[in-house]
Design an enzyme around this catalytic site. Structure first.
Site, PDB file in Angstrom:
ATOM      1  N   ASP A  50       0.653  -0.980   0.064  1.00 13.42           N
ATOM      2  CA  ASP A  50       0.032   0.193  -0.197  1.00 13.42           C
ATOM      3  C   ASP A  50       1.198   0.916  -0.346  1.00 13.42           C
ATOM      4  O   ASP A  50       1.291   1.804   1.074  1.00 13.42           O
ATOM      5  CB  ASP A  50      -1.322   0.171   0.957  1.00 13.42           C
ATOM      6  CG  ASP A  50      -2.329   1.382   1.248  1.00 13.42           C
ATOM      7  OD1 ASP A  50      -2.273   1.972   0.437  1.00 13.42           O
ATOM      8  OD2 ASP A  50      -2.810   0.821   2.204  1.00 13.42           O
ATOM      9  N   VAL A  51       1.058   2.471  -0.906  1.00 10.44           N
ATOM     10  CA  VAL A  51       1.941   2.979  -1.122  1.00 10.44           C
ATOM     11  C   VAL A  51       1.554   4.021  -0.377  1.00 10.44           C
ATOM     12  O   VAL A  51       2.424   5.063   0.232  1.00 10.44           O
ATOM     13  CB  VAL A  51       1.945   3.933  -2.654  1.00 10.44           C
ATOM     14  CG1 VAL A  51       1.922   2.485  -3.497  1.00 10.44           C
ATOM     15  CG2 VAL A  51       0.437   4.148  -2.555  1.00 10.44           C
ATOM     16  N   ASN A  77       2.339   5.110 -10.684  1.00  3.30           N
ATOM     17  CA  ASN A  77       1.307   4.725 -11.432  1.00  3.30           C
ATOM     18  C   ASN A  77      -0.174   5.255 -10.274  1.00  3.30           C
ATOM     19  O   ASN A  77      -1.079   5.362 -11.145  1.00  3.30           O
ATOM     20  CB  ASN A  77       1.184   3.779 -12.888  1.00  3.30           C
ATOM     21  CG  ASN A  77       0.302   3.614 -13.100  1.00  3.30           C
ATOM     22  OD1 ASN A  77      -0.485   4.046 -14.415  1.00  3.30           O
ATOM     23  ND2 ASN A  77      -0.670   2.219 -12.180  1.00  3.30           N
ATOM     24  N   TYR A 145      -7.591  16.175  -6.543  1.00  9.36           N
ATOM     25  CA  TYR A 145      -7.165  14.716  -7.679  1.00  9.36           C
ATOM     26  C   TYR A 145      -6.544  16.112  -8.670  1.00  9.36           C
ATOM     27  O   TYR A 145      -5.048  15.582  -9.237  1.00  9.36           O
ATOM     28  CB  TYR A 145      -8.615  14.195  -9.097  1.00  9.36           C
ATOM     29  CG  TYR A 145      -7.515  13.326  -9.653  1.00  9.36           C
ATOM     30  CD1 TYR A 145      -7.171  11.771 -10.140  1.00  9.36           C
ATOM     31  CD2 TYR A 145      -7.424  13.273 -11.298  1.00  9.36           C
ATOM     32  CE1 TYR A 145      -6.554  11.388 -10.435  1.00  9.36           C
ATOM     33  CE2 TYR A 145      -6.563  12.619 -12.422  1.00  9.36           C
ATOM     34  CZ  TYR A 145      -6.593  11.672 -11.794  1.00  9.36           C
ATOM     35  OH  TYR A 145      -5.681  11.199 -12.471  1.00  9.36           O
ATOM     36  N   LYS A 149      -2.286  16.393  -9.158  1.00 11.28           N
ATOM     37  CA  LYS A 149      -1.482  16.149 -10.132  1.00 11.28           C
ATOM     38  C   LYS A 149      -0.815  17.131 -10.712  1.00 11.28           C
ATOM     39  O   LYS A 149       0.301  16.820 -11.211  1.00 11.28           O
ATOM     40  CB  LYS A 149      -2.247  15.338 -11.533  1.00 11.28           C
ATOM     41  CG  LYS A 149      -3.193  14.445 -10.682  1.00 11.28           C
ATOM     42  CD  LYS A 149      -2.322  13.090 -11.076  1.00 11.28           C
ATOM     43  CE  LYS A 149      -2.999  11.349 -11.237  1.00 11.28           C
ATOM     44  NZ  LYS A 149      -1.850  10.394 -11.483  1.00 11.28           N
TER      45      LYS A 149
END
Length: 241
Positions: A50-51, A77, A145, A149
């Site tokens: 789990d990043v 990713n 989001y 990003k």
């Protein structure tokens, strides 16, 4: 020499397609994510992690170092989105889930990749960040989001600069409307547009995105794709819709 690539979010979509394409290009591929069953369907070496969890990321990279002794490519990713609600109604936990996955997860993996790439022989490696079209312009009702990003772009630039002295290259691929489960709604029922209408949007084959990732990954370390945009030709991005 064996070339080793790590793909986060490797159990579906762009991650799965990229992992398979990298394997086809001769890499030993480690696919990581939260669900071991989908990672095993991807193929290659499946390691659950789990990043968002620093301890989990530490264990992931320790296993990579123990098994392979090196890492040549990291594809950051893994990503999630938040519900499309008015900005003032966005739940703080939903905000944090997006930032923790899309940004902090990439940062944690980058830190560990740096440590390994700086000490391995031959030294160096490549980090590719999945930025998204949202690293440039937002969709309606997408504050979390979009913010994540845009921040990934800053991480890409800093990683590229700080890695230069150690033969660590870093670039970013900004993807628009890859045909995956992530974009199914906009390809079928449609996506909300800035003018308030809902329109079905075109998509690009995810295999074309994967080929672009392989191109970036297989360049010699003396060359780098700093930023690449891969998008559906007719998606509403260039111009005013």
């Amino acid at each position: 020499m064996e070339r080793v690539a790590l793909v986060t979010g490797g159990g579906s979509g762009i991650g799965r397609a990229s992992a398979r394409a990298l394997a086809g290009a001769g890499f030993t591929v480690v696919a990581t994510g939260r669900h071991l069953d989908t990672l095993e369907e991807t193929g290659g070496v499946a390691i659950r992690a789990d990043v968002r969890d620093p301890h989990s990321v530490t264990e992931l990279f320790a296993e990579i170092e123990n098994r392979f002794g090196r890492l040549d490519v990291l594809f950051n990713n893994a990503g999630v989105n938040a519900p499309a609600v008015p900005l003032e109604d966005l739940d703080l936990d939903a905000w944090r889930a997006v930032i923790d996955t899309n940004l902090t997860g990439a940062f944690l993996c980058t830190q560990h990749a740096f440590r390994l790439m700086k000490q391995q022989e031959p030294r160096g490696g490549r980090i590719i960040n999945n930025g998204s079209i949202s690293a440039h312009v937002p969709r309606p009702l997408s504050a979390a989001y979009t913010a994540s990003k845009h921040a990934v772009t800053g991480l890409t630039r800093s990683t590229s600069l700080d890695g230069r002295a150690y033969d660590i290259a870093c670039g970013q691929i900004d993807i628009g409307n890859a045909a995956t489960e992530f974009t199914e709604r906009m390809r079928t029922t449609g996506a909300l547009q800035p003018d308030g209408t809902t329109r079905v949007e075109p998509a690009v084959d995810v295999e074309d995105v994967a080929r672009a990732v392989v191109y970036m990954a297989t360049l010699p370390l003396e060359a780098n794709v700093q930023f690449m945009t891969v998008m559906a030709t007719k998606m509403p991005y260039i111009g005013r819709g």
